[in-house]
Design an enzyme around this catalytic site. Structure first.
Site, PDB file in Angstrom:
ATOM      1  N   GLU A  29     -13.425  54.463  37.776  1.00  0.00           N
ATOM      2  CA  GLU A  29     -14.634  53.763  37.351  1.00  0.00           C
ATOM      3  C   GLU A  29     -14.273  52.419  36.714  1.00  0.00           C
ATOM      4  O   GLU A  29     -13.290  52.319  35.967  1.00  0.00           O
ATOM      5  CB  GLU A  29     -15.356  54.654  36.344  1.00  0.00           C
ATOM      6  CG  GLU A  29     -16.634  54.108  35.761  1.00  0.00           C
ATOM      7  CD  GLU A  29     -17.257  55.096  34.776  1.00  0.00           C
ATOM      8  OE1 GLU A  29     -18.400  54.845  34.353  1.00  0.00           O
ATOM      9  OE2 GLU A  29     -16.613  56.123  34.432  1.00  0.00           O
ATOM     10  N   LYS A 100     -24.358  53.741  39.419  1.00  0.00           N
ATOM     11  CA  LYS A 100     -24.367  54.931  38.565  1.00  0.00           C
ATOM     12  C   LYS A 100     -25.775  55.247  38.096  1.00  0.00           C
ATOM     13  O   LYS A 100     -26.448  54.416  37.487  1.00  0.00           O
ATOM     14  CB  LYS A 100     -23.439  54.705  37.375  1.00  0.00           C
ATOM     15  CG  LYS A 100     -23.194  55.937  36.518  1.00  0.00           C
ATOM     16  CD  LYS A 100     -22.127  55.642  35.466  1.00  0.00           C
ATOM     17  CE  LYS A 100     -21.771  56.880  34.658  1.00  0.00           C
ATOM     18  NZ  LYS A 100     -20.681  56.597  33.691  1.00  0.00           N
ATOM     19  N   CYS A 133     -18.614  59.393  37.318  1.00  0.00           N
ATOM     20  CA  CYS A 133     -18.408  60.001  36.002  1.00  0.00           C
ATOM     21  C   CYS A 133     -19.552  60.930  35.590  1.00  0.00           C
ATOM     22  O   CYS A 133     -19.674  62.025  36.107  1.00  0.00           O
ATOM     23  CB  CYS A 133     -18.155  58.908  34.973  1.00  0.00           C
ATOM     24  SG  CYS A 133     -17.359  59.506  33.458  1.00  0.00           S
TER      25      CYS A 133
END
Length: 271
Positions: A29, A100, A133
């Protein structure tokens, strides 16, 4: 914030992975920018546009050189907005972006929540989806990828310790990835970072999980940089979804009892 250094290091690691036979590489990330920003201004200075920025350009060049597919986390700038994003690049260049969806902690100060959903891209090597994540804490992230036909979900990540975690115990994220791979019959490749940035430690333990739910590579080291590689046939994720004569994990969903997730643009019979 050391953009040039981080990019050069990523290219070196990609070369190492290619030398070991990798055809699909996943980086962590925010791989080019770092994660722990002091201000939105600092995050903005570390961002770039997609696909014309320097990191995507350099990653596209190395992908073309080696016939490679690559997923990498990046700080994306779109006008005045910032996104914690991942790019998918193939041998012919940029393929697509994931933003995200579920922002973690102070990410909410710098980034907009993702607005592209969970796109699945059809490539020469298989159907590739992405998550980042904290997205992995939501079963919907993987289920929406699976319902759209993903063979593998690539997860750039910066995992941090979770409250209540016993010293030496594997990362909670590893357990979640294994469960998601099994319950959706998909491969999952998670690339985490190691070390400490501005006082924030990271968990490491990158891994590649089979559609069976069991790791086929990793978990990697908690504190040393490491490349994990597995030889997999992505099509097996679809080919082996029938667990026995009666059960197929996606077909057995009871959408008459719970929601079909219609927002995923999934049509019955796709899988």
């Amino acid at each position: 914030g050391e953009l040039a250094t981080n990019l050069a290091h990523s290219l070196d690691l990609i070369q190492q992975a290619v030398a070991r036979g990798a055809k699909l590489v996943v980086l962590p990330e925010l791989a080019s920018s770092g994660y722990v920003f002091k201000s939105r201004e600092e995050a903005f200075a570390a961002s770039e546009t997609i696909p014309g920025g320097p990191a995507v350009t350099a990653w596209s060049e190395i992908a073309a050189e080696h016939g490679l597919h690559l997923v990498a986390g990046i700080c994306e700038r779109d006008g005045a907005k910032l996104y914690n994003s991942a790019v998918l690049i193939g041998p012919k260049g940029y393929i697509g972006t994931f933003r995200k969806v579920h922002l973690w902690n102070e990410e909410n100060l710098y980034f907009e929540p993702g607005n592209l959903g969970f796109p699945v891209y059809h490539t020469e090597i298989g159907r590739i989806g992405m998550a980042i994540c904290y997205d992995g804490w939501f079963p919907e992230s993987y289920r929406l990828n699976a319902l759209q036909g993903a063979d593998i979900v690539c997860v750039p990540t910066n995992w941090v310790p979770i409250p209540g975690q016993v010293p030496g115990r594997e990362a909670m994220a590893n357990i979640l990835a294994m469960a998601a791979a099994h319950s959706n019959s998909i491969f999952i490749a998670c690339a985490d970072r190691v070390g400490v940035e501005r006082g924030q430690p990271f968990e490491g333990q990158s891994l590649i999980v089979s559609y069976t739910g069991w790791p086929v590579a990793g978990p990697a080291s908690r504190d040393k940089e490491e490349i994990v590689i597995a030889d997999v046939a992505l099509g097996e994720a679809r080919r082996a979804r029938n667990w026995n004569a009666f059960n197929q994990v996606l077909r057995d969903r009871r959408s008459d009892v719970y929601d079909e997730m219609l927002g995923s643009e999934v049509k019955r019979g796709w899988y």
